[in-house]
Design an enzyme around this catalytic site. Sequence first.
Site, mmCIF file in Angstrom:
data_model
loop_
_atom_site.group_PDB
_atom_site.id
_atom_site.type_symbol
_atom_site.label_atom_id
_atom_site.label_comp_id
_atom_site.label_asym_id
_atom_site.label_seq_id
_atom_site.Cartn_x
_atom_site.Cartn_y
_atom_site.Cartn_z
ATOM 1 N N ILE A 61 0.853 -1.192 0.000
ATOM 2 C CA ILE A 61 0.000 0.000 0.000
ATOM 3 C C ILE A 61 0.893 1.249 0.000
ATOM 4 C CG2 ILE A 61 -1.877 1.207 1.162
ATOM 5 C CD1 ILE A 61 -2.686 -1.373 2.477
ATOM 6 N N PRO A 62 1.486 1.573 -1.144
ATOM 7 C CA PRO A 62 2.362 2.749 -1.203
ATOM 8 C C PRO A 62 1.592 4.045 -0.951
ATOM 9 C CG PRO A 62 2.554 1.422 -3.214
ATOM 10 C CD PRO A 62 1.417 0.878 -2.420
ATOM 11 N N HIS A 63 2.174 4.888 -0.147
ATOM 12 C CA HIS A 63 1.620 6.214 0.125
ATOM 13 C C HIS A 63 2.768 7.116 0.522
ATOM 14 C CE1 HIS A 63 1.553 3.951 3.877
ATOM 15 N NE2 HIS A 63 1.632 5.101 4.526
ATOM 16 N N ALA A 64 2.508 8.385 0.696
ATOM 17 C CA ALA A 64 3.575 9.359 0.908
ATOM 18 C C ALA A 64 3.813 9.648 2.382
ATOM 19 C CB ALA A 64 3.229 10.659 0.184
#
Length: 145
Positions: A61-64
């Site tokens: 779950i890539p996020h910043a």
Amino acid sequence: MTGLLRTDAVRLNESAADRTDAVRRCGAVLVEIGAVEPAYIDAMLERERDIPTYVGEGVAIPHATLAGKQAVLRDALAVVKLAEPVDWDGNPVSVCVAIAARGDGHLAILSELAEILLDPDRARDLREARDPDEVVRLLQPTAAS
């Protein structure tokens, strides 16, 4: 989470050389759908360096980082399904669910996604999905497995 993922943000049968390439592809989809500015991608890569976003069952779950929030134009999800899994710190990942959220909205989204994706049957269904509408349905909190 309802309404955060649209079919135009689902990419099936994508390719990525490695985890970094997969995160960049996720960010590019968020840019393409008008959810974030390009600077968000760098913040996603920074998050990945600090805390890998693998959650299990072949899903990340890539996020910043918090610094990336100023590049978010609207809350959204994007899904990138890889034709061939990539190594994510020793774990094979074939589905990336990218998050763009202003404020603290990402926490609730992460919680809901984790609940859905940690169900082995639903995660398998997501890995095997062949249609963007099916992906959107599977990522709804009320979706049946």
